[in-house]
Design a protein around this motif. Structure first.
Motif, PDB file in Angstrom:
ATOM      1  N   PRO A 196       0.825  -1.205   0.000  1.00 42.66           N
ATOM      2  CA  PRO A 196       0.000   0.000   0.000  1.00 42.66           C
ATOM      3  C   PRO A 196       0.864   1.261   0.000  1.00 42.66           C
ATOM      4  O   PRO A 196       2.020   1.234   0.409  1.00 42.66           O
TER       5      PRO A 196
ATOM      6  N   ASN B 265       0.782   2.868   5.153  1.00 45.69           N
ATOM      7  CA  ASN B 265       0.515   1.802   6.115  1.00 45.69           C
ATOM      8  C   ASN B 265       0.915   2.267   7.508  1.00 45.69           C
ATOM      9  O   ASN B 265       1.787   3.116   7.675  1.00 45.69           O
TER      10      ASN B 265
ATOM     11  N   GLY C 158       1.132   0.631  11.779  1.00 46.64           N
ATOM     12  CA  GLY C 158       1.016  -0.583  12.575  1.00 46.64           C
ATOM     13  C   GLY C 158       1.781  -0.512  13.882  1.00 46.64           C
ATOM     14  O   GLY C 158       2.458   0.473  14.192  1.00 46.64           O
TER      15      GLY C 158
ATOM     16  N   ASN D 169      -1.237  -4.794  12.020  1.00 40.22           N
ATOM     17  CA  ASN D 169      -1.410  -3.763  11.001  1.00 40.22           C
ATOM     18  C   ASN D 169      -2.647  -2.939  11.333  1.00 40.22           C
ATOM     19  O   ASN D 169      -3.779  -3.455  11.292  1.00 40.22           O
ATOM     20  N   ILE D 170      -2.449  -1.670  11.668  1.00 41.30           N
ATOM     21  CA  ILE D 170      -3.587  -0.784  11.882  1.00 41.30           C
ATOM     22  C   ILE D 170      -4.256  -0.478  10.540  1.00 41.30           C
ATOM     23  O   ILE D 170      -5.483  -0.505  10.415  1.00 41.30           O
ATOM     24  N   TYR D 171      -3.439  -0.205   9.525  1.00 42.52           N
ATOM     25  CA  TYR D 171      -3.941   0.038   8.180  1.00 42.52           C
ATOM     26  C   TYR D 171      -2.845  -0.306   7.182  1.00 42.52           C
ATOM     27  O   TYR D 171      -1.680   0.020   7.403  1.00 42.52           O
ATOM     28  N   PRO D 172      -3.187  -1.007   6.073  1.00 42.83           N
ATOM     29  CA  PRO D 172      -4.491  -1.595   5.765  1.00 42.83           C
ATOM     30  C   PRO D 172      -4.611  -2.984   6.398  1.00 42.83           C
ATOM     31  O   PRO D 172      -3.621  -3.535   6.885  1.00 42.83           O
ATOM     32  N   GLN D 173      -5.795  -3.552   6.355  1.00 41.13           N
ATOM     33  CA  GLN D 173      -5.995  -4.918   6.808  1.00 41.13           C
ATOM     34  C   GLN D 173      -5.566  -5.855   5.681  1.00 41.13           C
ATOM     35  O   GLN D 173      -6.016  -5.732   4.548  1.00 41.13           O
ATOM     36  N   GLN D 174      -4.688  -6.800   6.030  1.00 42.99           N
ATOM     37  CA  GLN D 174      -4.136  -7.714   5.033  1.00 42.99           C
ATOM     38  C   GLN D 174      -4.689  -9.122   5.251  1.00 42.99           C
ATOM     39  O   GLN D 174      -5.577  -9.332   6.084  1.00 42.99           O
TER      40      GLN D 174
ATOM     41  N   TYR E  92       2.412  -8.315   5.221  1.00 40.07           N
ATOM     42  CA  TYR E  92       2.191  -7.497   4.040  1.00 40.07           C
ATOM     43  C   TYR E  92       1.942  -8.425   2.853  1.00 40.07           C
ATOM     44  O   TYR E  92       2.702  -9.381   2.629  1.00 40.07           O
TER      45      TYR E  92
END
Length: 265
Positions: A186, A189, A191, A218-223, A229
């Motif tokens: 992304p 990101n 986290g 990971n706070i953003y994005p959700q993987q 990742y």
């Protein structure tokens, strides 16, 4: 005869007990503290300035060596993928602030960093074995809180919980056939991560901390997984092996100023 023997034995035990009690009274332990206790290694916030600079560098890696099969829509062939290793570099500069130890937390730090994340994957499709790589570049801001546990006069174990936010340029491109989609890093990101380090204090005003860092969440994005990742069709664990250098400066001298005119010749 038996009475004399019993009396002699009692006198021997009484004498031994008296000698032992007197010896214990005279004995004074060399060390007042427990043998297991170790003095604080991390520099005191009262002797040194609480704030200072830190610098660091490391090697990044995205790890997944598991072979995985994926079904491809509208195709009779499966895609088989296996992650490789594409190490790159990370650099950082920041500030730290040490405070009176609370529980085992000794200091916090924050700063900015560069991170290069390289992804490598081998894949098999339709009987053909191929591979591809790409590299993503990020500018990062981070904040850590650190716990230090002394293990010797010059060493301590460090546990760190950190948060970071990264913005950059994700790598693009792959060698897949046209009908296979691919994920990429992304652009943004954020986290939570964990670092395990070994503090080394070769001198009173400098500390080296080699460490290993792994993602926790990971706070953003959700993987695909909450701590990995997704790149290509592989879910990678991001890892950093690095070294931080912390520089300390003595606090200002607390001795009162002396007026030279008041001194005797």
């Amino acid at each position: 005869m038996h009475w004399t023997l019993k009396t002699t034995i009692l006198l021997v035990f009484a004498g031994a007990f008296t000698f032992t009690a007197n010896a214990q009274k005279k004995y004074e332990p060399k060390f007042k503290k427990k043998r297991s206790s170790i003095e604080r290694v991390f520099p005191s916030e009262t002797v040194f300035k609480p704030g200072g600079w830190q610098f660091g560098a490391g090697i990044t890696g995205m790890l997944n060596f598991t072979e995985t099969q994926h079904s491809i829509p509208e195709s009779d062939n499966n895609l088989t993928t296996e992650g490789g290793l594409f190490p790159f570099a990370a650099f950082e500069i920041g500030r730290f602030y040490n405070f009176k130890p609370t529980f085992t937390f000794s200091y916090l730090n924050y700063g900015i960093a560069y991170k290069g994340w390289g992804a490598s994957e081998r894949f098999t499709f339709n009987g053909n074995d191929q591979s591809h790589t790409n590299l993503s570049h990020y500018a990062s801001a981070y904040f850590d809180i650190n716990s230090t546990v002394p293990v010797s006069k010059m060493h301590f174990i460090q546990n760190t919980i950190g948060v970071s936010a990264d913005y950059g340029f994700p790598g693009a491109g792959n060698n897949y056939p046209a009908n296979i989609s691919a994920a990429q890093m992304p652009r943004f990101n954020a986290g939570v991560n964990y670092k395990l380090g070994l503090g080394i204090k070769p001198d009173t005003d400098i500390i080296f901390v080699p460490y290993i860092q792994v993602n926790v969440f990971n706070i953003y994005p959700q993987q695909t997984d909450f701590y990995r990742y997704d790149v290509f069709n592989t879910s990678f664990v991001p890892v950093i092996i690095g070294l931080r250098v912390m520089l300390f400066n003595l606090a200002e001298d607390s001795c009162p100023k002396v007026d030279g005119k008041q001194l005797t010749p």
